[in-house]
Design an enzyme around this catalytic site. Sequence first.
Site, short mmCIF file in Angstrom:
data_model
loop_
_atom_site.label_atom_id
_atom_site.label_comp_id
_atom_site.label_asym_id
_atom_site.label_seq_id
_atom_site.Cartn_x
_atom_site.Cartn_y
_atom_site.Cartn_z
N ARG A 104 36.38 -23.26 65.44
CA ARG A 104 35.92 -22.23 65.98
C ARG A 104 34.21 -22.27 66.32
O ARG A 104 33.74 -21.69 67.21
CB ARG A 104 36.26 -20.87 65.32
CG ARG A 104 37.57 -20.84 64.97
CD ARG A 104 38.51 -20.66 66.50
NE ARG A 104 39.89 -20.32 66.42
CZ ARG A 104 41.00 -21.26 66.17
NH1 ARG A 104 40.30 -22.53 65.94
NH2 ARG A 104 42.08 -20.75 65.92
N ASN A 118 11.25 -11.93 43.75
CA ASN A 118 9.87 -12.00 42.98
C ASN A 118 8.98 -12.58 43.77
O ASN A 118 9.01 -13.70 44.33
CB ASN A 118 10.19 -13.23 41.69
CG ASN A 118 9.12 -13.50 40.82
OD1 ASN A 118 8.04 -14.05 41.19
ND2 ASN A 118 9.21 -12.90 39.52
N THR A 170 6.83 -16.10 42.78
CA THR A 170 7.97 -17.33 43.44
C THR A 170 7.86 -17.28 44.79
O THR A 170 7.75 -18.33 45.34
CB THR A 170 9.54 -16.88 42.72
OG1 THR A 170 9.46 -16.95 41.42
CG2 THR A 170 10.31 -18.07 43.37
N CYS A 183 14.64 -4.91 42.98
CA CYS A 183 15.87 -3.97 42.98
C CYS A 183 16.18 -3.38 41.73
O CYS A 183 16.81 -2.23 41.65
CB CYS A 183 17.09 -5.00 43.27
SG CYS A 183 16.94 -5.68 44.96
#
Length: 250
Positions: A12, A129, A132, A187
């Site tokens: 597909r 973070n 990072t 979060c």
Amino acid sequence: MLSRKELQRYSRQIMLPRVGEAGQEKLKKARVMIVGLGGLGSPVALYLAAAGVGELHLVDGDRIEISNLQRQILYKTNHRDKAKAQVAAQQLSAANPEIRVHPHDNLADESWLRDRLGDIDLVLDCTDNLETRHAINRVCRALRKPVVMASVLGFSGQLISFDFAAQQSPCYACLFPPSADREVQNCSTAGVMGPALGVVGSMQALEAIKLLLGLPVASLSQLQLFEAESLELRPLQLQGNNDCPVCSNP
């Protein structure tokens, strides 16, 4: 060369004129690193594996907690306390045995990234973070690796891509300069809506696939702001910053 199984699995996708067998072979040859296997990394990894990206490197040093399961859709309750990278690799290999999946159960600091990105074609920053993220930005720019970066907090998401093979490309530090005294929520401290991560993570995977196929990328040096409450997507063009600590000091 695509096998008979691969032609069937990706049929597909292959029938799309802008993909075709040639495009599917590009995906098969691609080596992609996903840093962060949480709420963004979960849909990103699932879609890239399903699309047939040939080699995935999964980087995360965390263990699965019960509080992750509201949004990190790669994991199940019985995966609690196990290494995210290892579980994610098992899940993706089961979903698509035609690809190669390499787990890295560690944090991605700057030194480690420099050692590992040599043969990687594309990096996806799915972390929450900031340190990072800036390390990924610096290393990808130094090694001229394209990167797709995203973040979500509450109901609000951001997405941006950089092709550092282009000499004049701005970078993430042009937009958000690193600051040692800046307190940033994530979060864990501010909360997040799970489906908002799914939407932005799907967009991140889509932009990654387009980059690998050589198709136009709407988020290239352009910050895409997503508001889940209103379903609004707003672009913001990014300009280079002459005072950028990364770009102005190559």
